[in-house]
Motif scaffolding. Structure first.
Motif, PDB file in Angstrom:
ATOM      1  N   SER A 131       7.462 -19.751  18.516  1.00  0.00           N
ATOM      2  CA  SER A 131       6.731 -20.520  19.618  1.00  0.00           C
ATOM      3  C   SER A 131       6.713 -20.004  20.851  1.00  0.00           C
ATOM      4  O   SER A 131       5.650 -19.899  21.502  1.00  0.00           O
ATOM      5  CB  SER A 131       7.420 -21.797  19.506  1.00  0.00           C
ATOM      6  OG  SER A 131       7.315 -22.658  18.764  1.00  0.00           O
ATOM      7  N   TYR A 154       0.160 -26.036  25.862  1.00  0.00           N
ATOM      8  CA  TYR A 154       0.948 -25.510  24.698  1.00  0.00           C
ATOM      9  C   TYR A 154       2.239 -25.660  24.761  1.00  0.00           C
ATOM     10  O   TYR A 154       3.215 -26.195  23.980  1.00  0.00           O
ATOM     11  CB  TYR A 154       0.224 -24.385  24.273  1.00  0.00           C
ATOM     12  CG  TYR A 154       0.648 -23.835  22.768  1.00  0.00           C
ATOM     13  CD1 TYR A 154       1.029 -24.983  21.791  1.00  0.00           C
ATOM     14  CD2 TYR A 154       0.573 -22.709  22.320  1.00  0.00           C
ATOM     15  CE1 TYR A 154       1.442 -24.721  20.453  1.00  0.00           C
ATOM     16  CE2 TYR A 154       0.966 -22.286  20.900  1.00  0.00           C
ATOM     17  CZ  TYR A 154       1.171 -23.437  20.108  1.00  0.00           C
ATOM     18  OH  TYR A 154       1.949 -23.061  18.952  1.00  0.00           O
ATOM     19  N   LEU A 157       3.895 -29.500  25.755  1.00  0.00           N
ATOM     20  CA  LEU A 157       3.860 -30.118  24.558  1.00  0.00           C
ATOM     21  C   LEU A 157       4.640 -29.733  23.297  1.00  0.00           C
ATOM     22  O   LEU A 157       5.391 -30.358  22.579  1.00  0.00           O
ATOM     23  CB  LEU A 157       2.497 -30.447  24.135  1.00  0.00           C
ATOM     24  CG  LEU A 157       1.519 -31.239  24.780  1.00  0.00           C
ATOM     25  CD1 LEU A 157       0.067 -31.263  24.440  1.00  0.00           C
ATOM     26  CD2 LEU A 157       2.158 -32.742  24.802  1.00  0.00           C
ATOM     27  N   GLY A 158       4.754 -28.382  23.505  1.00  0.00           N
ATOM     28  CA  GLY A 158       5.440 -27.841  22.455  1.00  0.00           C
ATOM     29  C   GLY A 158       7.233 -28.013  22.590  1.00  0.00           C
ATOM     30  O   GLY A 158       8.069 -27.993  21.807  1.00  0.00           O
ATOM     31  N   ALA A 161       7.934 -31.394  21.530  1.00  0.00           N
ATOM     32  CA  ALA A 161       8.135 -31.250  20.023  1.00  0.00           C
ATOM     33  C   ALA A 161       9.273 -30.627  19.627  1.00  0.00           C
ATOM     34  O   ALA A 161      10.268 -31.270  18.980  1.00  0.00           O
ATOM     35  CB  ALA A 161       6.973 -30.508  19.408  1.00  0.00           C
ATOM     36  N   PHE A 211       3.927 -31.407  14.812  1.00  0.00           N
ATOM     37  CA  PHE A 211       3.325 -30.819  15.979  1.00  0.00           C
ATOM     38  C   PHE A 211       2.757 -29.606  15.504  1.00  0.00           C
ATOM     39  O   PHE A 211       1.532 -29.159  15.939  1.00  0.00           O
ATOM     40  CB  PHE A 211       4.252 -30.856  17.096  1.00  0.00           C
ATOM     41  CG  PHE A 211       3.785 -30.141  18.219  1.00  0.00           C
ATOM     42  CD1 PHE A 211       3.060 -30.888  19.201  1.00  0.00           C
ATOM     43  CD2 PHE A 211       4.017 -28.797  18.456  1.00  0.00           C
ATOM     44  CE1 PHE A 211       2.667 -30.127  20.362  1.00  0.00           C
ATOM     45  CE2 PHE A 211       3.588 -28.160  19.675  1.00  0.00           C
ATOM     46  CZ  PHE A 211       2.798 -28.881  20.380  1.00  0.00           C
ATOM     47  N   LYS A 212       3.751 -28.676  14.943  1.00  0.00           N
ATOM     48  CA  LYS A 212       3.232 -27.218  14.695  1.00  0.00           C
ATOM     49  C   LYS A 212       2.193 -26.992  13.740  1.00  0.00           C
ATOM     50  O   LYS A 212       1.487 -26.046  13.852  1.00  0.00           O
ATOM     51  CB  LYS A 212       4.683 -26.725  13.805  1.00  0.00           C
ATOM     52  CG  LYS A 212       5.743 -26.521  14.911  1.00  0.00           C
ATOM     53  CD  LYS A 212       5.577 -26.002  16.329  1.00  0.00           C
ATOM     54  CE  LYS A 212       6.747 -25.955  17.137  1.00  0.00           C
ATOM     55  NZ  LYS A 212       6.583 -25.530  18.127  1.00  0.00           N
ATOM     56  N   SER A 214      -0.268 -29.164  13.799  1.00  0.00           N
ATOM     57  CA  SER A 214      -1.336 -30.255  14.576  1.00  0.00           C
ATOM     58  C   SER A 214      -1.883 -31.505  13.756  1.00  0.00           C
ATOM     59  O   SER A 214      -3.176 -31.528  13.697  1.00  0.00           O
ATOM     60  CB  SER A 214      -2.358 -29.218  14.957  1.00  0.00           C
ATOM     61  OG  SER A 214      -3.068 -28.822  14.006  1.00  0.00           O
ATOM     62  N   PHE A 218       0.051 -36.014  16.381  1.00  0.00           N
ATOM     63  CA  PHE A 218       0.705 -34.856  17.047  1.00  0.00           C
ATOM     64  C   PHE A 218      -0.149 -33.562  17.251  1.00  0.00           C
ATOM     65  O   PHE A 218       0.202 -32.587  17.406  1.00  0.00           O
ATOM     66  CB  PHE A 218       2.085 -34.303  16.466  1.00  0.00           C
ATOM     67  CG  PHE A 218       3.232 -35.426  16.341  1.00  0.00           C
ATOM     68  CD1 PHE A 218       3.544 -36.025  17.228  1.00  0.00           C
ATOM     69  CD2 PHE A 218       3.182 -35.789  14.945  1.00  0.00           C
ATOM     70  CE1 PHE A 218       4.571 -37.157  17.127  1.00  0.00           C
ATOM     71  CE2 PHE A 218       4.039 -36.736  14.619  1.00  0.00           C
ATOM     72  CZ  PHE A 218       4.864 -37.629  15.797  1.00  0.00           C
ATOM     73  N   HIS A 219      -1.616 -34.031  17.423  1.00  0.00           N
ATOM     74  CA  HIS A 219      -2.553 -33.103  17.535  1.00  0.00           C
ATOM     75  C   HIS A 219      -3.152 -32.554  18.679  1.00  0.00           C
ATOM     76  O   HIS A 219      -4.191 -31.922  18.907  1.00  0.00           O
ATOM     77  CB  HIS A 219      -3.561 -33.777  16.375  1.00  0.00           C
ATOM     78  CG  HIS A 219      -4.345 -34.795  17.275  1.00  0.00           C
ATOM     79  ND1 HIS A 219      -3.950 -36.043  16.911  1.00  0.00           N
ATOM     80  CD2 HIS A 219      -5.529 -35.160  17.885  1.00  0.00           C
ATOM     81  CE1 HIS A 219      -4.529 -36.987  17.788  1.00  0.00           C
ATOM     82  NE2 HIS A 219      -5.755 -36.388  18.113  1.00  0.00           N
ATOM     83  N   TRP A 221      -2.701 -31.397  21.447  1.00  0.00           N
ATOM     84  CA  TRP A 221      -2.666 -29.854  22.188  1.00  0.00           C
ATOM     85  C   TRP A 221      -3.823 -28.994  21.449  1.00  0.00           C
ATOM     86  O   TRP A 221      -4.343 -28.031  22.142  1.00  0.00           O
ATOM     87  CB  TRP A 221      -1.632 -29.281  21.860  1.00  0.00           C
ATOM     88  CG  TRP A 221      -1.129 -29.033  20.410  1.00  0.00           C
ATOM     89  CD1 TRP A 221      -0.241 -29.895  19.656  1.00  0.00           C
ATOM     90  CD2 TRP A 221      -1.144 -27.769  19.821  1.00  0.00           C
ATOM     91  NE1 TRP A 221      -0.285 -29.299  18.398  1.00  0.00           N
ATOM     92  CE2 TRP A 221      -0.823 -28.124  18.393  1.00  0.00           C
ATOM     93  CE3 TRP A 221      -2.093 -26.663  19.871  1.00  0.00           C
ATOM     94  CZ2 TRP A 221      -0.860 -27.158  17.463  1.00  0.00           C
ATOM     95  CZ3 TRP A 221      -1.923 -25.587  19.059  1.00  0.00           C
ATOM     96  CH2 TRP A 221      -1.456 -25.913  17.589  1.00  0.00           C
ATOM     97  N   THR A 222      -4.303 -29.332  20.361  1.00  0.00           N
ATOM     98  CA  THR A 222      -4.963 -28.139  19.535  1.00  0.00           C
ATOM     99  C   THR A 222      -6.338 -27.978  20.319  1.00  0.00           C
ATOM    100  O   THR A 222      -6.888 -27.075  20.141  1.00  0.00           O
ATOM    101  CB  THR A 222      -5.342 -28.919  18.155  1.00  0.00           C
ATOM    102  OG1 THR A 222      -3.974 -29.472  17.499  1.00  0.00           O
ATOM    103  CG2 THR A 222      -5.764 -27.812  17.232  1.00  0.00           C
TER     104      THR A 222
END
Length: 473
Positions: A131, A154, A157-158, A161, A211-212, A214, A218-219, A221-222
């Motif tokens: 990440s 990113y 929000l990362g 998560a 999240f990872k 997406s 938890f999408h 950020w995509t």
């Protein structure tokens, strides 16, 4: 301790440090040389992965099995294609710095460790290594506002998560007394040990990992990260990290929490349905092809999660086959997007593809193949990816998932076909700049795998079957 099982990760880490030192000490242009060295390192990594012995290392924290080997080879292939795609774009945009391939290599090390993680501690360390490198890559065009914004979104929000994931891990540890996947699986074989606190911890772990990939919800950020990051970085984000994250999710759900299937199946059924519906509907109104691909990726993760929800060997095999088809479709599509340059300026509007069939027939044909494949049109690879997950759902009695999957595929076909309509039937716009050799190579590899998958599916299907069976032990 048998540390030799981790030789691919150890070797790639040493090579990453060596390439970093080379880039720092070498005067002048070192991006191309460092990129070639990184591609060599990825090839060495693939050879070491193929030759890896099977077993456990570091007191059970690290595992090598056919499941991990299958995923690692796919991750290395996706990373190599993304790095080749980046060469000319980075030079044109002033991003030709040696840190780029080094960051990609360090992210790959994290991904390889992720798919072999057999303990929540090793899982978290590997996930954060991947990440942190990806956060920097997303903001790599540091003089461009959109890229800096993408990297910041990113990262924030990362971090959220990661906090959810850590909280979930702490709850699981607090109520079970162990981080080890095998020990957890043994403990949870007795249903009385599945306390409410442990179930809540598992839900937080699922949220952090969702999240990872997406997955909805938890999408968020995509689309912004896909649009704002430099296009080669988006190509990387859309391939190798997705494989690593979904494979890690499969291992976490089927090894430590395999006895709690009834507790988490409904969660993934909802997440899968929501991802397919949002991915297919939200992409319809997009004018930027990068944002379209972002929503498309959300939908594709929804399809892949059907196999996880089913919870059978057939379902897992379907997920792995789906990820193989997805990586090559995405790599080829993003190679086409990177090639969208006119007079040295990068373009990303769907309307910029107008009349491409008359100005660059080869690229139009390749992009049409990828769009048809993503829509699930036979006999292209995307059709078989969906076929395997839908068949697994039907065999296990998940008719709702299969029907919604088919219906959202029909809706999704609209915006894929719209791209083809623009390329073949709209009045031609001025031709794009000459396409670099590297992009033509990636585009060609993606198109060949996507088109001719149905001719030789047996090796991939067999390897996916062996990998899925290994996870079930």
């Amino acid at each position: 301790m048998n540390w030799t099982l981790a030789l691919p990760e150890i070797t790639l880490s040493i090579l990453a440090m060596a390439i970093l030192l080379f880039g720092v000490l070498r005067r002048g242009e070192s991006f191309s040389v460092c990129s070639m060295l990184t591609l060599g390192a990825l090839l060495i990594g693939a050879v070491l992965v193929i030759g890896q012995a099977r077993g456990f290392a570091f007191n059970g924290q690290y595992v090598v099995d056919p499941f991990a080997v299958f995923a690692k080879l796919l991750i290395l292939a996706g990373a190599a294609l993304a790095l080749v795609s980046a060469q000319d774009y980075n030079r044109e945009e002033g991003l030709a710095r040696f840190e780029y391939p080094v960051l990609m290599l360090l992210a790959v090390v994290g991904m390889l460790a992720m798919v072999s993680a057999n303990n929540f501690m090793s899982l978290y360390l590997a996930l954060e290594l991947q990440s942190l490198a990806l956060y920097v890559l997303a903001a790599f065009a540091r003089d461009e506002l959109r890229s800096a914004e993408a990297g910041l979104k990113y990262f924030v929000l990362g971090a959220l998560a990661s906090g959810l994931l850590l909280y979930g891990i702490s709850l699981v540890y607090g109520f079970s007394g162990t981080f080890d996947f095998a020990a957890l699986a043994h403990l949870l074989s007795d249903p009385s040990h599945a306390s409410a606190g442990l179930i809540v911890g598992m839900v937080f772990v699922i949220a952090g990992l969702a999240f990872k990939i997406s997955a909805v919800p938890f999408h968020m950020w995509t689309p912004d990260v896909y649009e704002g990051a430099p296009t080669p970085v988006t190509a990387f984000l859309g391939t190798a990290p997705k494989v690593a994250a979904i494979v890690l999710l499969l291992r976490v759900m089927f090894v430590p929490f395999g006895h709690l299937t009834s507790q988490w199946t409904q969660i993934f059924e909802f997440v899968s349905i929501a991802s397919m519906i949002l991915g297919s509907l939200a992409a319809i109104g997009q004018t930027s092809i990068k944002r379209l691909m972002a929503y498309s990726s959300i939908g594709h993760m929804g399809y892949a999660l059907i196999g996880l929800t089913v919870g059978t060997v057939d379902g897992l095999r379907g997920v792995l086959i789906y990820m193989v088809t997805y990586v090559f479709m995405s790599a080829g599509t993003f190679a086409c997007l990177i090639a969208m340059r006119r007079r040295g300026r990068a373009l990303e509007k769907i309307s910029d593809l107008a009349g491409l069939a008359r100005t660059d027939g080869g690229m139009a044909l390749a992009l049409a193949i990828f769009m048809f494949s993503m829509a699930g049109i036979p006999p292209l690879s995307g059709f078989f990816g969906k076929l395997y997950v839908f068949l697994a759902a039907v065999r296990a009695g998940y008719w709702t998932l299969a029907i919604i999957g088919v219906l959202t595929s029909v809706v999704g076909a609209y915006y894929y076909l719209r791209v083809i309509k623009v390329m073949y039937f709209d009045d031609p716009a001025p031709a794009f700049d000459r396409r670099p050799v590297g992009l033509s190579f990636v585009l060609g590899v993606g198109a060949v795998v996507t088109t001719f998958f149905f001719v030789f599916p047996a090796p991939i299907v067999g390897a996916a079957q062996a990998a899925a069976a290994a996870l079930f032990g």
